[in-house]
Every structure is written in structure tokens, then in C-alpha cells.
Design a protein around this motif. Structure first.
Motif, short mmCIF file in Angstrom:
data_model
loop_
_atom_site.label_atom_id
_atom_site.label_comp_id
_atom_site.label_asym_id
_atom_site.label_seq_id
_atom_site.Cartn_x
_atom_site.Cartn_y
_atom_site.Cartn_z
N UNK A 53 -2.65 -6.35 -4.56
CA UNK A 53 -2.97 -6.32 -3.14
C UNK A 53 -3.45 -4.96 -2.54
N UNK A 54 -4.36 -4.92 -1.69
CA UNK A 54 -4.79 -3.72 -1.18
C UNK A 54 -3.92 -2.70 -0.75
N UNK A 55 -2.70 -3.29 -0.17
CA UNK A 55 -1.90 -2.17 0.14
C UNK A 55 -1.10 -1.28 -0.59
N UNK A 56 -1.01 -1.89 -1.97
CA UNK A 56 -0.39 -1.32 -3.31
C UNK A 56 -1.50 -0.55 -3.83
N UNK A 57 -2.62 -0.59 -3.66
CA UNK A 57 -3.54 0.18 -4.05
C UNK A 57 -4.24 1.23 -3.28
N UNK A 58 -3.84 1.75 -2.54
CA UNK A 58 -4.00 2.95 -1.70
C UNK A 58 -4.53 2.57 -0.10
N UNK A 59 -4.43 1.49 0.42
CA UNK A 59 -4.81 1.14 1.65
C UNK A 59 -3.72 1.14 2.45
N UNK A 60 -3.79 1.94 3.79
CA UNK A 60 -2.69 1.78 4.78
C UNK A 60 -2.62 0.65 5.63
N UNK A 61 -3.89 0.00 5.66
CA UNK A 61 -4.13 -1.16 6.70
C UNK A 61 -4.99 -2.05 5.93
N UNK A 62 -4.90 -3.49 5.82
CA UNK A 62 -5.58 -4.34 5.45
C UNK A 62 -5.56 -5.60 6.56
N UNK A 63 -7.00 -6.02 6.61
CA UNK A 63 -7.15 -7.19 7.45
C UNK A 63 -8.40 -8.08 6.67
#
Length: 477
Positions: A144-154
Motif C-alpha cells: 500500500x502507498x504508506x509503505x512505499x513512501x507516501x506520508x498521506x493517502x486518500x
């Protein structure tokens, strides 16, 4: 005399730092740019105003007219591969994402040993956010995005959802920071509003990287009535709704730009906009939510569309805009989406340390000034059943499944790919076939076909393969 000399020395001592400070003020330290990276979904080449469309896209048009309209910007023929190429700077054939897209029931994603663009920018001090579509792995939280470098996801994790219910096959696919959100609203509007909120709350002491990935105008064709009513002159109902979807996306981009301006960030924000592939022209690639009627996208003057290795599937609507840094005008030079990672990393003063060997290169001079592109080759895609590559003006399309098919086009003279010149140019054919074959030897097996064969040979899992939320979020990181 000594008193005079001492006074002179004191005066000089005071003047030197003052002069140094003045000089420093005249030449401030370069500030890292904010990066707003906007991706549309299945947008046709001919479906924006600056390419002559009847669809109203005034905000996108202004960005193109005041920045660089990228006339030869190439992507992969489908969604997952393009997004993977963007975030890795590497051709998807390198890691098994070259074929089709990740379906709701499939459990693979972009391999964990690939270091992604948001990770590189985060290491350079950026706040990183993805607002919108991910489509690079949803069945395991590690993907998922938060595990791949994104601080915030929506937004959504899968490729296609209902614009009003946010569901696919009866399952809600709508998350904020990896927790499921049940909220009303039209997807395009929600994404734009969230991007505005993020900008309003952003600490400008840190640079921002926002990956704003709209689902519009991907199927299903749905739009609020107020937008559909703007296009009453369009007779075909699907084309009318499609136009409304594009126009709604343009309105949200306008709101995001206004938020940047109000926050004082606009002048130092590099904006990139492009589609993930050409508009859909074949029902095979129209998505899982059933669509009646004629497919409305136009990729004119190019041949075919989404899923195809012809120009209509791979040459994307694209632009770049950064006030004072990018010269206004058309850039008719070949560029590839894999070039964006090294180009953005260089502008951010970041490092590519930890990435695998990149297929992209820094093309900033081409984008910002229109200089000749350093890219001499376009790899459209390499799969076990087909491949296409362009060197200079010559493009070879090779379908290897029986009956095999070889097509050669001069793209500069025949961008619509109407005249196959393979028979009269056999040496060029042989050279490009060898290049495709050599690339194929470097190719990893397709994760899509592995997953598809496994599902048919064993357990068929038609439902979306999300983790169990209740159990999942109690496991921690």
C-alpha cells in the motif's frame, strides 16, 4: 593616526559582513520546488481543448499554453504499467508488471525491492501525498502507498470504482491513510477537495510532492447532472457524460491551483499533467463495470487506443508548467514516463541511491527549453506475445503469437500508422526485431499471467482480495 586607523578597521569590519549579507540576499539559496503530479485516467489525446476538442478544459489548456505542451510523451498502454514506470523510472518488464492491470481478485503488486519516487523525495525532505488512484497492489498492506513512501493517502487502491458509491463488486474501495472511509460524494470532486485541504494545511517550510491521480474519465461513465447539462450539444450520451467527467476534473484542477496561489506556493510549484494511456477504443479494455453504448474517447489522429501498442494507446496528452522555469510552447521531442523519476529527483536535489538501474534519464532541458531529447529510443512495451520499439523515426510492432505480424512505420511521416513499410525495409525490420528480442531476454515473467493461470488452475477468487480490515489494522506495522 592609530586612532584613525583603528576607526577605519572597525568600520571595515562592520562593512564586510554587511556587504556579505547584501550579496547573500541578492543570491538566495535555491529552494526545492513543490511538485504537483497530476495523472488522468484513460483520457483521449484529442479530448482536451489545447488539442482542438469540443470538451471544455480551460485550466488544463492554460497550463499547456503557459508551459510546455509535450507532443511526444509516451506511456505504457495500460494503467498499472504506466504508474509503475512513473514511480520506478524503469520499464515494467523489468519486474513483471508489463501485462494488463492488477485485477480486484489478484494479490500481487509492484515488487517490494523496487525503490519508488516518493521514497526518494521523502529522503530529500519532502512531504509526500497520494490523493487518488493507486492500482499498484491492494491485497497486502506491504504493497500500500504508506509503505512505499507516501506520508498521506486518500482515495482508491484498485483500478475502477463506481464514482458515487466508491465500490467495486459490492466492496468499498475508499481509504484515508489506509483506513476505510464511508462518505458520500462524487469521486472527482472528493479528490479535488482533499487536495485543496492538504495544501491549506501544508507547512511551507518543507517542500511538497503531491501525486494527484484522478480516476476520470475511466469507466463507468458517470458525472453530476450539472456537468452533463453543460454539454447538451453533444448528441451521443456516453460522449456527453465523458465530456462532463473531463470538465469536472478540470474544475478540480482549477481549485487546486487556486489553493496553491492562496498559500503562496504556486510560483515554486512544478506541475506535470498527463494521461496514463490513450482513451479506450476497445470494449476489451473498457473495465469491469459494464458499459452500454459507443465508447466515447478520441485519440485522433492516432491509431487505436488503450491496451494497444499503436500511438493511440501510448502517446499521452501531457504538459509541464513551472512559472519562470519552463519556456512556453510545444515540445515535439520523444520523452517517456520513465524519464520523470530522474528528472524530478534532480530538480528536488534528491538522490537515486537505492534504485535499480534506471531506464529513464534527466530530460529537464528538453522539457524546460525545448532542447533535443537525449532519448533516442522508445520502448512501447515488451511482452511474451508482442513488442514494439521506436528508434529515430522508425517504429516496429511485432506480434509474436501465430499468425505472427510485423509492422514498420515511419512515425514522423505517418503518425497515424496507416502504411506498413516492413516489406521494403527488411534491414531496419531485422535490426529492430533483434532489439525487441534482446529486451525480451531481460524480461521478468508477467505477474498478471502467473496470477491468472493460478486462479484458473486452483481456487478462483472473483471477489476483491482486500485484507480483512478488522484483523488487519490490529496487526500494526
Amino acid at each position: 593616526m592609530f586612532r584613525s586607523l583603528r576607526s577605519a578597521c572597525v568600520a571595515l569590519a562592520l562593512l564586510v559582513p554587511a556587504a556579505a549579507m547584501a550579496q547573500s540576499a541578492q543570491k538566495p539559496t535555491a529552494q526545492k520546488p513543490n511538485i504537483l503530479y497530476i495523472v488522468a485516467d484513460d483520457l483521449g489525446w484529442a479530448d482536451v481543448g489545447f488539442h482542438g476538442s469540443e470538451i471544455s478544459t480551460p485550466t488544463i489548456d492554460q497550463l499547456a499554453n503557459e508551459g510546455a505542451a509535450l507532443d511526444q510523451f509516451y506511456v505504457q498502454p495500460m494503467c498499472t504499467p504506466t504508474r509503475a514506470a512513473l514511480l520506478t523510472g524503469r520499464y515494467p518488464m523489468r519486474y513483471g508488471l508489463q501485462s494488463f492491470v492488477i485485477l480486484p481478485e489478484q494479490t500481487y503488486g509492484i515488487p517490494l525491492d523496487e525503490k519508488l519516487l516518493p521514497q526518494l523525495l521523502k529522503e530529500a525532505g519532502y512531504d509526500t501525498a497520494i490523493i487518488g488512484k493507486w492500482h499498484l497492489g491492494h491485497a497486502d498492506r506491504k504493497l500500500w502507498p504508506s509503505q512505499r513512501g507516501f506520508d498521506y493517502q486518500y482515495g482508491g487502491l484498485i483500478g475502477e470504482i463506481d464514482y458515487n458509491t466508491h465500490k467495486i463488486q459490492g466492496v468499498t474501495d475508499w481509504y484515508r491513510n489506509e483506513k476505510k472511509v464511508d462518505e458520500p460524494g462524487y469521486v472527482t470532486t472528493l479528490l479535488g477537495k482533499d487536495a485543496v485541504r492538504y495544501i491549506q494545511a501544508h507547512d511551507t517550510a518543507r517542500p511538497m510532492f503531491m501525486y494527484l491521480a484522478f480516476t476520470a474519465p475511466h469507466t463507468p461513465f458517470q458525472a453530476p447532472k450539472e456537468y452533463v447539462d453543460r454539454f447538451k450539444s453533444i448528441g451521443d450520451p456516453n460522449r456527453r457524460t465523458y465530456a462532463a467527467m473531463v470538465n469536472a476534473m478540470d474544475d478540480q484542477i482549477k481549485a487546486v491551483l487556486a489553493a496553491l496561489q492562496k498559500k503562496g506556493m504556486r510560483e515554486n510549484t512544478l506541475i506535470v499533467f498527463h494521461s496514463d494511456n490513450g482513451g479506450t477504443r476497445s470494449a476489451t479494455f473498457a473495465g469491469q463495470i459494464h458499459t452500454e453504448g459507443k465508447l466515447p474517447a478520441s485519440n485522433a489522429p492516432f491509431r487505436d487506443g488503450k491496451g494497444s501498442l499503436y500511438e493511440g494507446g501510448t502517446r499521452a496528452v501531457a504538459l509541464a508548467n513551472w512559472p519562470g522555469h519552463i519556456k512556453a510552447g510545444k515540445v515535439d521531442q520523444p520523452l517517456h514516463v520513465v524519464d520523470m523519476l530522474p528528472t524530478l529527483v534532480a530538480r528536488a536535489g534528491a538522490s537515486t541511491a537505492g534504485t535499480k538501474p534506471l531506464d529513464g534519464s534527466d530530460v529537464w532541458q528538453t522539457i524546460s527549453t525545448g532542447a533535443p531529447s537525449p532519448r533516442k529510443e522508445i520502448v512501447y512495451n515488451i511482452e511474451m506475445f508482442r513488442g514494439a520499439v521506436r528508434q529515430g523515426d522508425w517504429k516496429l510492432f511485432w506480434r509474436t503469437t501465430l499468425p505472427s505480424q510485423v509492422e514498420l512505420y515511419n512515425i514522423a511521416k505517418d503518425p497515424g500508422e496507416t502504411k506498413n513499410l516492413a516489406a521494403e525495409n527488411q534491414p531496419i525490420v531485422a535490426e529492430l526485431q533483434k532489439r525487441i528480442d534482446d529486451l525480451a531476454k531481460e524480461m521478468k515473467p508477467s505477474l498478471f499471467f502467473q496470477a491468472t493461470f493460478k486462479s484458473y488452475l486452483g481456487r478462483n477468487a472473483p471477489a476483491p482480495a482486500f485484507p480483512n480490515d478488522d484483523a488487519f489494522f490490529t496487526q500494526g506495522d
